[in-house]
Motif scaffolding. Structure first.
Motif, PDB file in Angstrom:
ATOM      1  N   PRO A 163      53.971  70.471  46.071  1.00 18.55           N
ATOM      2  CA  PRO A 163      52.677  70.447  45.363  1.00 18.55           C
ATOM      3  C   PRO A 163      52.135  69.035  45.151  1.00 18.55           C
ATOM      4  O   PRO A 163      50.952  68.892  44.826  1.00 18.55           O
ATOM      5  CB  PRO A 163      52.985  71.133  44.029  1.00 18.55           C
ATOM      6  N   HIS A 164      52.946  68.005  45.316  1.00 22.17           N
ATOM      7  CA  HIS A 164      52.342  66.667  45.158  1.00 22.17           C
ATOM      8  C   HIS A 164      51.640  66.222  46.449  1.00 22.17           C
ATOM      9  O   HIS A 164      50.920  65.241  46.460  1.00 22.17           O
ATOM     10  CB  HIS A 164      53.385  65.643  44.691  1.00 22.17           C
ATOM     11  N   ILE A 165      51.852  66.976  47.544  1.00 24.03           N
ATOM     12  CA  ILE A 165      51.209  66.655  48.828  1.00 24.03           C
ATOM     13  C   ILE A 165      50.121  67.681  49.170  1.00 24.03           C
ATOM     14  O   ILE A 165      49.080  67.337  49.711  1.00 24.03           O
ATOM     15  CB  ILE A 165      52.246  66.686  49.981  1.00 24.03           C
ATOM     16  N   TRP A 166      50.385  68.946  48.848  1.00 26.00           N
ATOM     17  CA  TRP A 166      49.533  70.023  49.331  1.00 26.00           C
ATOM     18  C   TRP A 166      48.841  70.801  48.203  1.00 26.00           C
ATOM     19  O   TRP A 166      49.402  70.975  47.129  1.00 26.00           O
ATOM     20  CB  TRP A 166      50.367  71.038  50.134  1.00 26.00           C
ATOM     21  N   LYS A 167      47.643  71.298  48.512  1.00 27.57           N
ATOM     22  CA  LYS A 167      46.990  72.270  47.641  1.00 27.57           C
ATOM     23  C   LYS A 167      46.482  73.411  48.509  1.00 27.57           C
ATOM     24  O   LYS A 167      46.294  73.240  49.720  1.00 27.57           O
ATOM     25  CB  LYS A 167      45.837  71.614  46.870  1.00 27.57           C
ATOM     26  N   GLN A 168      46.267  74.553  47.886  1.00 23.83           N
ATOM     27  CA  GLN A 168      45.782  75.711  48.637  1.00 23.83           C
ATOM     28  C   GLN A 168      44.365  76.031  48.168  1.00 23.83           C
ATOM     29  O   GLN A 168      44.114  76.092  46.966  1.00 23.83           O
ATOM     30  CB  GLN A 168      46.704  76.898  48.382  1.00 23.83           C
ATOM     31  N   THR A 169      43.454  76.226  49.110  1.00 27.27           N
ATOM     32  CA  THR A 169      42.075  76.553  48.728  1.00 27.27           C
ATOM     33  C   THR A 169      42.008  78.020  48.310  1.00 27.27           C
ATOM     34  O   THR A 169      42.967  78.774  48.503  1.00 27.27           O
ATOM     35  CB  THR A 169      41.108  76.342  49.920  1.00 27.27           C
ATOM     36  N   SER A 170      40.861  78.431  47.783  1.00 26.58           N
ATOM     37  CA  SER A 170      40.740  79.813  47.277  1.00 26.58           C
ATOM     38  C   SER A 170      40.933  80.836  48.394  1.00 26.58           C
ATOM     39  O   SER A 170      41.394  81.950  48.161  1.00 26.58           O
ATOM     40  CB  SER A 170      39.394  80.012  46.587  1.00 26.58           C
ATOM     41  N   ASP A 171      40.631  80.449  49.646  1.00 27.60           N
ATOM     42  CA  ASP A 171      40.887  81.410  50.735  1.00 27.60           C
ATOM     43  C   ASP A 171      42.264  81.210  51.383  1.00 27.60           C
ATOM     44  O   ASP A 171      42.519  81.692  52.486  1.00 27.60           O
ATOM     45  CB  ASP A 171      39.756  81.406  51.788  1.00 27.60           C
ATOM     46  N   GLY A 172      43.146  80.498  50.662  1.00 26.40           N
ATOM     47  CA  GLY A 172      44.542  80.435  51.108  1.00 26.40           C
ATOM     48  C   GLY A 172      44.853  79.342  52.109  1.00 26.40           C
ATOM     49  O   GLY A 172      45.987  79.229  52.577  1.00 26.40           O
ATOM     50  N   GLU A 173      43.875  78.524  52.446  1.00 26.37           N
ATOM     51  CA  GLU A 173      44.124  77.481  53.444  1.00 26.37           C
ATOM     52  C   GLU A 173      44.817  76.271  52.803  1.00 26.37           C
ATOM     53  O   GLU A 173      44.489  75.889  51.675  1.00 26.37           O
ATOM     54  CB  GLU A 173      42.769  77.038  54.010  1.00 26.37           C
ATOM     55  N   TRP A 174      45.757  75.686  53.530  1.00 23.37           N
ATOM     56  CA  TRP A 174      46.469  74.524  52.998  1.00 23.37           C
ATOM     57  C   TRP A 174      45.702  73.247  53.304  1.00 23.37           C
ATOM     58  O   TRP A 174      45.249  73.049  54.429  1.00 23.37           O
ATOM     59  CB  TRP A 174      47.868  74.436  53.615  1.00 23.37           C
ATOM     60  N   GLN A 175      45.614  72.389  52.282  1.00 23.73           N
ATOM     61  CA  GLN A 175      44.939  71.103  52.479  1.00 23.73           C
ATOM     62  C   GLN A 175      45.768  69.986  51.863  1.00 23.73           C
ATOM     63  O   GLN A 175      46.391  70.186  50.814  1.00 23.73           O
ATOM     64  CB  GLN A 175      43.586  71.118  51.752  1.00 23.73           C
ATOM     65  N   LEU A 176      45.712  68.824  52.482  1.00 23.92           N
ATOM     66  CA  LEU A 176      46.378  67.667  51.878  1.00 23.92           C
ATOM     67  C   LEU A 176      45.638  67.303  50.596  1.00 23.92           C
ATOM     68  O   LEU A 176      44.411  67.316  50.564  1.00 23.92           O
ATOM     69  CB  LEU A 176      46.302  66.462  52.823  1.00 23.92           C
ATOM     70  N   LYS A 177      46.393  66.946  49.564  1.00 28.67           N
ATOM     71  CA  LYS A 177      45.739  66.529  48.320  1.00 28.67           C
ATOM     72  C   LYS A 177      45.143  65.132  48.454  1.00 28.67           C
ATOM     73  O   LYS A 177      44.131  64.820  47.878  1.00 28.67           O
ATOM     74  CB  LYS A 177      46.775  66.506  47.193  1.00 28.67           C
ATOM     75  N   HIS A 178      45.839  64.286  49.222  1.00 26.29           N
ATOM     76  CA  HIS A 178      45.389  62.891  49.327  1.00 26.29           C
ATOM     77  C   HIS A 178      45.164  62.573  50.784  1.00 26.29           C
ATOM     78  O   HIS A 178      46.113  62.554  51.555  1.00 26.29           O
ATOM     79  CB  HIS A 178      46.451  61.934  48.792  1.00 26.29           C
ATOM     80  N   GLU A 179      43.916  62.340  51.120  1.00 23.92           N
ATOM     81  CA  GLU A 179      43.657  61.950  52.511  1.00 23.92           C
ATOM     82  C   GLU A 179      43.458  60.455  52.568  1.00 23.92           C
ATOM     83  O   GLU A 179      42.979  59.835  51.623  1.00 23.92           O
ATOM     84  CB  GLU A 179      42.437  62.705  53.035  1.00 23.92           C
ATOM     85  N   ILE A 180      43.802  59.908  53.706  1.00 25.03           N
ATOM     86  CA  ILE A 180      43.676  58.463  53.864  1.00 25.03           C
ATOM     87  C   ILE A 180      42.205  58.055  53.890  1.00 25.03           C
ATOM     88  O   ILE A 180      41.373  58.780  54.414  1.00 25.03           O
ATOM     89  CB  ILE A 180      44.379  58.012  55.156  1.00 25.03           C
ATOM     90  N   ASP A 181      41.909  56.896  53.279  1.00 23.70           N
ATOM     91  CA  ASP A 181      40.542  56.361  53.438  1.00 23.70           C
ATOM     92  C   ASP A 181      40.581  54.841  53.518  1.00 23.70           C
ATOM     93  O   ASP A 181      41.628  54.243  53.511  1.00 23.70           O
ATOM     94  CB  ASP A 181      39.628  56.835  52.306  1.00 23.70           C
TER      95      ASP A 181
END
Ligand SMILES: [Zn+2]
Length: 387
Positions: free
Chosen positions: A369-387
């Motif tokens: 959970p410190h790397i990933w979050k799940q959107t409301s439709d269940g898709e996995w997304q990185l919490k922190h993207e590089i910028d």
């Protein structure tokens, strides 16, 4: 449902994700350090490679080392673990043709050779090398690959044993005390930097901690693997290595390690061929880690565990080598990092005998959970993207 793995604890990771200000790596790479200016240990080492290390002096040290081992009776005098990839081709070819050594190259076979990997291996041997290829029992290797994937999210676990331990076993068998590895990954790509000023590879503690994630081959006995099936994966007895006075060195300590240059060198000297499909999945690069159909899963699982994908690793060292700007690196990471290795997905499932559901269940148990979050439709997304 599988229990989620506590990735932070398992790999001793910082909870807050931070990116290096110079390259694109984050502090989630195990053992890497970001200093108070936000710059990672690999970038600091890259600076020293450019500015303070006296490479002429290092080459003198190399020649002294080689002279100490150089064969006077035509016997092999250095063991070089080699796959025929660009890096080992560079090391073996330089040792033989520039420094006049008699290398015995030893190869631990990939789980599933790719066509280009096999061609590169054959072309490499054709460039004038003696070679011993070890292909472990596929049934055992398949089981170990699956166990590594399930318990460490690392399908390359048994490959790591073989690459390291087969080389030392051959050194003992043929009584060749010098073993030459390529680069020290911990130093070049970020990790434990205590070895920056040390040319040798510690074959005891570091091997277990850095390369085997504290899960050496014998740990699998409790998972139904038989002792006799592990023979090729085990190191030779410590007393035999000692009696031989074996010393393992990193070529990258003596010669400036630049993967892109190794690629050009191998193309010219050992007939090395880049990926004929173009870039490898998950990155923009065409010439690294091409030998094994499982390669893509090794890199992709690092993306799952640490948020560090194949493009991040490639771009990070190309920025350090001055071949990319950070801005270009960030764009490449955003475009390619984490792309799923679908080309060999079916081969991976067949090889590990996992169903697709089992595969995803294992993968998702490593999404911290410190790397990933799940959107409301269940898709996995990185919490922190590089910028
Ligand atoms: Zn950096």
């Amino acid at each position: 449902m599988r229990e989620p793995v506590d990735v932070i604890k398992r790999y001793n990771l910082p909870e807050k994700v931070k990116f290096c200000k110079c390259c694109v790596i984050s502090n989630q790479r195990p053992r890497i350090c970001l200093d108070d200016k936000g710059i990672c240990s690999a970038c600091r080492f890259a600076e020293r490679k450019k500015k303070t290390i006296d490479w002429n002096d290092r080459e003198k040290q190399l020649i002294e080392l080689l002279d100490r081992h150089r064969s006077k009776n035509g016997k092999h005098d250095v063991v070089v673990p080699a796959s025929g990839g660009k890096d080992s081709a560079f090391v073996a070819h330089q040792l033989k043709y520039k420094y006049g050594m008699r290398p015995l190259t030893v190869t631990w076979a990939p789980a599933l050779f790719t066509d280009v990997g096999w061609r590169n291996f054959q072309n490499f041997i054709q460039a004038g090398f003696d070679n011993i290829l070890c292909t472990p029992n596929p049934e055992v290797h398949r089981k170990l690959t699956r166990l590594g994937f399930e318990h460490l999210a690392e399908p390359f676990q048994p490959f790591a044993y073989g690459v390291k331990n087969f080389a030392t076993s051959m050194a003992v068998k043929y009584q060749i005390p010098l073993i030459m590895y390529g680069e020290n990954g911990e130093v070049e790509y970020g990790g434990d930097s205590k070895n920056e000023e040390i040319p040798t590879h510690n074959l005891n503690d570091d091997l277990e901690r850095h390369y085997f994630s504290n899960m050496g081959p014998l740990r699998w006995l409790e998972y139904g693997i038989k002792r006799e099936d592990l023979a090729l994966y085990l190191p030779p007895p410590a007393e035999e290595l000692q009696k031989l006075n074996a010393e393992a060195h990193f070529f990258g300590f003596y010669k400036k390690w630049i993967p892109q240059e190794n690629y050009y060198y191998a193309m010219e000297h050992t007939g090395f061929e880049a990926n004929p499909d173009g870039r490898s999945e998950g990155t923009y690069s065409r010439y690294a880690s091409l030998d094994d159909k499982l390669d893509g899963f090794h890199f992709w699982m690092a993306y799952i565990k640490f948020g560090i994908g194949r493009a991040t690793s490639d771009a990070a060292h190309e920025i350090r080598d001055g071949h990319l700007t950070r801005e270009e690196g960030v764009a490449l990471v955003r475009r390619f990092d984490g792309e799923f290795p679908k080309l060999y997905f079916k081969d991976f499932l067949d090889y590990t005998r996992l169903t697709e559901d089992e595969f995803w269940e294992i993968v998702n148990s490593y999404r911290s959970p410190h790397i990933w979050k799940q959107t409301s439709d269940g898709e996995w997304q990185l919490k922190h993207e590089i910028d």
